[in-house]
Design an enzyme around this catalytic site. Sequence first.
Site, PDB file in Angstrom:
ATOM      1  N   ASP A   1      31.970  46.215  28.213  1.00 48.09           N
ATOM      2  CA  ASP A   1      31.767  45.380  29.394  1.00 48.09           C
ATOM      3  C   ASP A   1      30.451  44.633  29.221  1.00 48.09           C
ATOM      4  O   ASP A   1      29.496  45.176  28.660  1.00 48.09           O
ATOM      5  CB  ASP A   1      31.712  46.230  30.663  1.00 48.09           C
TER       6      ASP A   1
ATOM      7  N   ASP B   1      39.198  42.524  32.219  1.00 47.18           N
ATOM      8  CA  ASP B   1      39.212  42.923  33.641  1.00 47.18           C
ATOM      9  C   ASP B   1      39.505  41.717  34.531  1.00 47.18           C
ATOM     10  O   ASP B   1      40.290  41.799  35.477  1.00 47.18           O
ATOM     11  CB  ASP B   1      37.864  43.535  34.041  1.00 47.18           C
TER      12      ASP B   1
END
EC number: 3.4.23.36
Length: 197
Positions: free
Chosen positions: A142, A161
């Site tokens: 991330d 995401d």
Amino acid sequence: MSTEQSPEEQAESVGGRDERPGSRKLLALLFGVAVVALGVDVGSKVAVVANLEGEPPVRLVGGLVYFDVLRNPGAAFSLATGMTWVLALLAIVVVGVIVWLAPKLRSPGWAVGLGLVLGGACGNLADRLFRAPGPLQGHVVDFISVFAPWGGVWPVFNVADSCIVCGGVLVVLLSLFGRDYDGRVHRRNKQVAGKTS
């Protein structure tokens, strides 16, 4: 009661298959969107890991966005930490369901939405399968943090995401407006209870 069939039902009744060119175009649209989403996700992760991991957060757009590399063992937005193998299996199921549903699609909107979900699911699944500490336990990369570094305002996320969320929202909106994956449009019938002729 009318026995007239819709074009979709007529197509399915002939050999159980729909060979209209439109269905092939929707398959191409779904998998094209998925490939682009997967490519952007994987490419962005490779780039930030190679150039930004271990470095201070990079401030962009006047502090609206920061690039800050984190390894996430959980789901999107750092949820379900410690359940990486369950999330990996869930992603495999999601991919399987979308691939099974793909030939039945008759809606361009659904094709785009499911393509985004498929590409995003495959992007994070690739991390869980191939990144450390091992297969089905890999930590997802991330790196996007909004409004503040280190996820101070909103959990750090990645392109996959974003694709999953955007695709899911699109599918939900289509459903709310009565548009099904098979091209059918449902309209609300307003009937007055107890009305007599």
